[in-house]
Design a protein around this motif. Structure first.
Motif, PDB file in Angstrom:
ATOM      1  N   ASP A 190     -30.231  22.794   9.207  1.00 24.22           N
ATOM      2  CA  ASP A 190     -29.919  23.991   9.835  1.00 24.22           C
ATOM      3  C   ASP A 190     -28.406  23.786  10.243  1.00 24.22           C
ATOM      4  O   ASP A 190     -28.066  23.980  11.407  1.00 24.22           O
ATOM      5  CB  ASP A 190     -30.996  24.000  11.012  1.00 24.22           C
ATOM      6  CG  ASP A 190     -30.753  25.365  11.542  1.00 24.22           C
ATOM      7  OD1 ASP A 190     -30.377  26.324  11.230  1.00 24.22           O
ATOM      8  OD2 ASP A 190     -31.295  25.462  12.781  1.00 24.22           O
ATOM      9  N   PHE A 191     -27.659  24.220   9.302  1.00 22.83           N
ATOM     10  CA  PHE A 191     -26.114  24.191   9.818  1.00 22.83           C
ATOM     11  C   PHE A 191     -25.819  25.407  10.563  1.00 22.83           C
ATOM     12  O   PHE A 191     -24.932  25.228  11.203  1.00 22.83           O
ATOM     13  CB  PHE A 191     -25.503  23.798   8.458  1.00 22.83           C
ATOM     14  CG  PHE A 191     -25.760  22.682   7.635  1.00 22.83           C
ATOM     15  CD1 PHE A 191     -25.638  21.533   8.273  1.00 22.83           C
ATOM     16  CD2 PHE A 191     -26.349  22.730   6.514  1.00 22.83           C
ATOM     17  CE1 PHE A 191     -26.205  20.162   7.662  1.00 22.83           C
ATOM     18  CE2 PHE A 191     -26.932  21.593   5.882  1.00 22.83           C
ATOM     19  CZ  PHE A 191     -26.596  20.170   6.304  1.00 22.83           C
ATOM     20  N   GLU A 192     -26.285  26.476  10.088  1.00 18.61           N
ATOM     21  CA  GLU A 192     -25.887  27.599  10.823  1.00 18.61           C
ATOM     22  C   GLU A 192     -26.520  27.739  12.161  1.00 18.61           C
ATOM     23  O   GLU A 192     -25.819  28.107  13.060  1.00 18.61           O
ATOM     24  CB  GLU A 192     -26.899  28.873  10.129  1.00 18.61           C
ATOM     25  CG  GLU A 192     -26.367  30.125  10.511  1.00 18.61           C
ATOM     26  CD  GLU A 192     -24.948  30.655  10.543  1.00 18.61           C
ATOM     27  OE1 GLU A 192     -24.553  31.255  11.511  1.00 18.61           O
ATOM     28  OE2 GLU A 192     -24.239  30.323   9.574  1.00 18.61           O
ATOM     29  N   GLY A 193     -27.535  26.999  12.497  1.00 20.19           N
ATOM     30  CA  GLY A 193     -28.083  26.877  13.895  1.00 20.19           C
ATOM     31  C   GLY A 193     -27.333  25.876  14.613  1.00 20.19           C
ATOM     32  O   GLY A 193     -27.008  26.005  15.801  1.00 20.19           O
ATOM     33  N   LEU A 194     -26.616  24.968  14.079  1.00 21.72           N
ATOM     34  CA  LEU A 194     -25.757  23.965  14.566  1.00 21.72           C
ATOM     35  C   LEU A 194     -24.476  24.534  15.002  1.00 21.72           C
ATOM     36  O   LEU A 194     -24.057  24.405  15.923  1.00 21.72           O
ATOM     37  CB  LEU A 194     -25.527  22.822  13.600  1.00 21.72           C
ATOM     38  CG  LEU A 194     -24.374  21.869  14.037  1.00 21.72           C
ATOM     39  CD1 LEU A 194     -24.826  20.953  15.378  1.00 21.72           C
ATOM     40  CD2 LEU A 194     -24.125  20.776  13.059  1.00 21.72           C
TER      41      LEU A 194
END
Length: 222
Positions: A202-206
């Motif tokens: 979940d890189f967008e969440g990070l």
């Protein structure tokens, strides 16, 4: 060779107020984590070198940062001796973070004028680190000492710059407590880059988590 001077590194630490900590053996995943932190506003990353062949991963991530992420300052943590510090400096580390205070690491870093942040837990260790040229001392493990320890140090020693690692979360009340006590920066690992984020990719969440944490730090600083 380091791309940034130790004074530049210390300045960015103080300006942004946060250093994300991260380790994973997968280079491609590491690049995505690094990019997410960068896009979220972080301008430093401490690669915690804890696994086999970690230096190879760090080298790849540092080359990626230089080529693709202008202004991203790569450093390395969990360094326990001067030989390891020298290895990572030769791979481009701009700062060296240690879990304990060691004079041999101080000498190796100072010889190349590379920033180093030793883990200290007593006023004596902090004073000795400063005598050896340390700009920002790492308080570790931060959760065992807490904000009151910081307040007790910077009261009589207002020149001391402290960065706690361990026990720091993204919650506003937690960050408020640390910065009110007088820290100049915080180190955040699994509370920022969680196992779930990595498992879910979940890189967008990070990216959003990093941005929110930096925004909160700016807010609690006033």
């Amino acid at each position: 060779m380091a791309q940034y001077s130790r004074i530049e590194v210390a300045q960015v630490m103080k300006e942004t107020g946060m250093v994300p900590l991260f380790y994973h053996p997968d280079v491609e995943l590491g690049k995505k984590v690094l990019k997410a932190c960068y896009d979220g506003g972080a301008r430093l990353l401490e690669f915690t070198a804890r696994g086999d062949f970690a230096h190879e991963v760090f080298a790849a991530l540092t080359k990626y940062a230089i080529a693709e992420l202008p202004g991203m300052i790569m450093g390395v943590g969990s360094i326990t001796d001067a030989a390891a510090a020298s290895l990572y400096m030769s791979l481009g580390a701009n700062f060296i973070v240690t879990p304990v205070f060691r004079e041999d690491i101080a000498i190796a870093c100072n010889r190349r004028k590379v920033a180093w942040n030793p883990g200290c837990g007593t006023l004596t260790e902090i004073a000795r680190a400063e005598e050896l040229g340390c700009e920002i001392v790492k308080l570790f493990p931060g959760n065992l000492y807490g904000p009151n320890f910081v307040k007790g140090i910077v009261g009589p020693q207002p020149w001391t710059s402290i960065m706690p690692t361990g026990g720091v979360t993204t919650e506003e009340s937690n960050l408020q407590g640390w910065f009110d006590a007088g820290v100049v920066c915080v180190g955040m690992g699994s509370q920022l880059i969680s196992k779930k984020v990595l498992a879910d990719r979940d890189f967008e969440g990070l990216k959003k988590t990093v941005a929110k944490a930096l925004e909160t730090i700016k807010k609690v600083r006033g």
